[in-house]
Design an enzyme around this catalytic site. Structure first.
Site, PDB file in Angstrom:
ATOM      1  N   HIS A  45       0.885  -1.388  -0.045  1.00 33.66           N
ATOM      2  CA  HIS A  45      -0.111   0.005  -0.015  1.00 33.66           C
ATOM      3  C   HIS A  45       0.913   1.326   0.033  1.00 33.66           C
ATOM      4  CE1 HIS A  45      -3.786  -2.090   0.543  1.00 33.66           C
ATOM      5  NE2 HIS A  45      -3.410  -2.815   1.396  1.00 33.66           N
ATOM      6  N   GLU A 153      -5.645 -13.264   4.835  1.00 30.71           N
ATOM      7  CA  GLU A 153      -6.545 -12.141   4.758  1.00 30.71           C
ATOM      8  C   GLU A 153      -7.658 -12.538   3.850  1.00 30.71           C
ATOM      9  OE1 GLU A 153      -4.748  -8.566   3.131  1.00 30.71           O
ATOM     10  OE2 GLU A 153      -3.534  -9.714   1.488  1.00 30.71           O
ATOM     11  N   ASP A 179      -8.952  -7.039   6.250  1.00 31.56           N
ATOM     12  CA  ASP A 179      -9.180  -7.772   4.970  1.00 31.56           C
ATOM     13  C   ASP A 179      -9.798  -9.091   5.302  1.00 31.56           C
ATOM     14  OD1 ASP A 179      -8.826  -5.667   2.681  1.00 31.56           O
ATOM     15  OD2 ASP A 179      -6.664  -6.270   3.039  1.00 31.56           O
TER      16      ASP A 179
END
Length: 256
Positions: A45, A153, A179
């Site tokens: 990210h 996740e 997630d």
């Protein structure tokens, strides 16, 4: 690149870290000076690439904090390059199958555990570290001092977690609770029994296979709770959020 984190975990110590989102070697030094055990360079990210990550790892070595990297994907280049620059652990996101994890071990562990490509890279002092002078010793050292940690996740990872944790070369599991909760159709509902049971299943699978269990925590209270529930490591929040919240509290206290 002696990995003291592994020794801490094997001694039963709990490890605490955070995600690096600010970037910058000075920010890394500050995390080390604060006394954290590890930090995670977030290339999934975050905006960081290999060269900037290498600078962060150098700063980590200076201040004795373990550099982990959450790589952007499960491909061979993503695995290989971060290990070659000195990452002590890789967290691999978006795992969906057992076969993906087997490939990760192939990419990330040297012979005879995997088939990681060899080169005299920074991780071994370009071949001049004592442990890198003999190739077999170098393989053994790297295999035991670098960690491959799939991130749980997705439903695919959760449904096969017992088989995944049993794979030789997998050192632990990192849970991405947000997630994972979304995958379970319970976004952010961490007290929901479905999410609680899923997290508990991952911890039990890790313990059964002798692997380490790590998780992200967004609050000090949840971090403490996860340690009490048997997690070996917690990544507390992100440095950006800690930074903002600290200054918000300062402003509130001074101006109130």
């Amino acid at each position: 690149m002696n990995n003291e984190i592994i020794q801490k975990l094997e001694n039963g110590e709990k490890i605490l870290g955070t995600f690096l989102e600010l970037g910058g070697s000075t920010a890394v030094e500050c995390l080390g000076l604060a006394g954290l055990d590890f930090f995670i360079i977030d290339t999934e990210h975050g905006p960081f690439e290999v060269e900037s990550s290498m600078d962060f790892i150098r700063a980590a070595e200076l201040r004795k904090i373990a550099p982990f990297v959450r790589i952007k994907d499960a491909t061979r280049p993503s695995v290989l390059k971060m290990l070659d620059i000195g990452a002590q652990a890789l967290i691999i996101p978006c795992i969906n199958s057992v076969e993906e994890v087997r490939k990760l071990v192939e990419y990330g562990k040297y012979y005879p555990v995997g088939m990681r490509g060899f080169a005299p890279t920074r991780a071994g002092g370009f071949g001049f570290e004592d442990f890198a002078e003999d190739i077999n010793n170098y393989f053994d050292f790297c295999n035991s001092h670098t960690m491959i940690i799939p991130q749980c996740e997705t439903l695919g990872c959760l449904e096969h977690i017992e088989e995944i944790t049993a794979i030789k070369g997998v050192d632990g599991i990192f849970i991405g609770p947000y997630d994972l909760s979304i995958s379970l159709n319970k976004p952010g509902q961490f007290s929901d029994p479905v999410v609680v049971n899923a997290i508990d299943r991952v911890v039990k699978a890790c313990k059964s296979s002798g692997k380490f269990a790590l998780i992200y925590a967004g609050s000090k209270e949840s971090a403490k709770k996860y340690f009490q529930e048997g997690f070996d490591g917690v990544a507390y929040d992100m440095d950006t959020r800690v930074y903002i919240n600290a200054y918000k509290d300062i402003i509130k206290n001074i101006k109130s």
